[in-house]
Scaffold this active site. Sequence first.
Site, PDB file in Angstrom:
ATOM      1  N   ARG A  33      68.080   3.538  63.361  1.00 39.18           N
ATOM      2  CA  ARG A  33      69.160   4.510  63.569  1.00 39.18           C
ATOM      3  C   ARG A  33      68.642   5.693  64.404  1.00 39.18           C
ATOM      4  O   ARG A  33      69.245   6.083  65.407  1.00 39.18           O
ATOM      5  CB  ARG A  33      69.686   5.008  62.238  1.00 39.18           C
ATOM      6  CG  ARG A  33      70.809   6.032  62.389  1.00 39.18           C
ATOM      7  CD  ARG A  33      71.253   6.612  61.067  1.00 39.18           C
ATOM      8  NE  ARG A  33      71.642   5.558  60.130  1.00 39.18           N
ATOM      9  CZ  ARG A  33      70.950   5.216  59.071  1.00 39.18           C
ATOM     10  NH1 ARG A  33      69.816   5.839  58.800  1.00 39.18           N
ATOM     11  NH2 ARG A  33      71.356   4.265  58.288  1.00 39.18           N
ATOM     12  N   SER A  40      66.659   0.266  58.799  1.00 39.64           N
ATOM     13  CA  SER A  40      67.865   1.017  59.163  1.00 39.64           C
ATOM     14  C   SER A  40      67.515   2.467  59.476  1.00 39.64           C
ATOM     15  O   SER A  40      68.023   3.050  60.430  1.00 39.64           O
ATOM     16  CB  SER A  40      68.897   0.933  58.039  1.00 39.64           C
ATOM     17  OG  SER A  40      68.474   1.683  56.932  1.00 39.64           O
ATOM     18  N   ASN A  95      69.616   6.300  68.442  1.00 33.30           N
ATOM     19  CA  ASN A  95      70.292   7.535  68.850  1.00 33.30           C
ATOM     20  C   ASN A  95      69.489   8.286  69.900  1.00 33.30           C
ATOM     21  O   ASN A  95      70.035   8.738  70.906  1.00 33.30           O
ATOM     22  CB  ASN A  95      70.522   8.436  67.637  1.00 33.30           C
ATOM     23  CG  ASN A  95      71.833   8.117  66.956  1.00 33.30           C
ATOM     24  OD1 ASN A  95      72.888   8.481  67.429  1.00 33.30           O
ATOM     25  ND2 ASN A  95      71.743   7.395  65.854  1.00 33.30           N
TER      26      ASN A  95
END
Lengths: 276, 156
Positions: free
Chosen positions: A216, A212, A220
Amino acid sequence: MAAEQSATDYIVHHLTHAGLVPKTGAIFNFSNMHLDTFWVALALGFLFAGLFGYVARKATSGVPGRLQNFVELIVEMVDTQIKDAFHGKSRVIGPLALTIFVWVFLMNAMDFLPVDLLPAIAQAIGYYGFGHDPHHVYLRVVPTADVNQTFALSLSVLIIIIGFSIKAKGLLGWFKELLTAPFHAEGLGMQIVLGPVNLAFQIIELLAKPISLSLRLFGNMYAGELIFILIALLPWWINWVLGTPWAIFHILVVTLQAFVFMMLTIVYLSMAVEDH
Amino acid sequence: MEFNASLIGQAITFAILVWFTMKFVWPPLTRMMDERAARIADGLAAADRAKQDLANAEKASADRLREAKQQAAELIAQAEKRAAQIVDEAKDQAKVEGDRLVKGAQSEIEQQVQSAREVLRQQVADLAVAGAEKILKQEIDAARHADLLASIKAEL
């Protein structure tokens, strides 16, 4: 650039890493290496280490200068977050969190450079200096938009999480926790039954953390970079209409992602030293 | 998306950066910031102490001033009292001296009156004797009638 080639070619060119060997399409290929990620990340790492090391060496407890003040602001922010979230004693966590925050921030911030600037310079150097075909000189300037970079960070954090757990609970204590948490059982029979379930949960939990963390950040930054590339496809005179708002919004994303990575690292390490 | 040796390379770079920060960035900076915090705390404490000292000193000086004023007032009162006393004494002395002088003058006057009276009496006696002599002429022998003359003189 866009005039000489199709939009697809332009985007693909921008999203191709400067690898040691041509891309094979395989997900794992450890004979390859991304030179652009390596050099940009290293340069930014030197920038961070040089700046902070310089300030730390010249730091005075008297009236600080502007640069020292700025560095102190960051260190203090990191230190405050650690004091709030991490209830243990560690010499590693402060430097670790600071390095993550500043390094990730700098790597994210490479997005603010015009998307064609560094690749065009690289192409010019490749063409005029080494006689390479400009279409085969690749450069991606945002290291955190490379899964290798984000997973390198998050897997290192995973190793540190395990290290913290073992240091806080002992090797046996950690193994015991892998088998007895999150489901606690009373009798030996139930403990044996729940052991594998607990272990499975613990492994999923351990692996979910780095995945994660890295996905993440990667998602992004990759999305941000892609949108900058798409905006660059617009005619030059209208570019700013979308480019400016996106860049301004991206200031938030860049800072926030660096902060989130650091903060979650602190939280995970805090969980690692606490008993379940 | 391709996982490759960069994963390991970047992890090594990361490890080196963390090591560097641990060794050369974090400890000196946090130590320095703690030092500054301590210095600021010391400074604030010193300022508080100085304030307290100032208040004490002001109080002490006010006390001193009050004492001094009181002493001065006492001294002035004493001096006034003493001055009044001196004036009184001087008055008394002057009075005594005046009385003495008056008394001396009176006694001198009396003395002079006495002596004048004596001289006058003598002169009157002589005059009387001379008058009597002139009147009686030969009839009175000064030597024979000395007693008589003396008694007359005494009666005058």
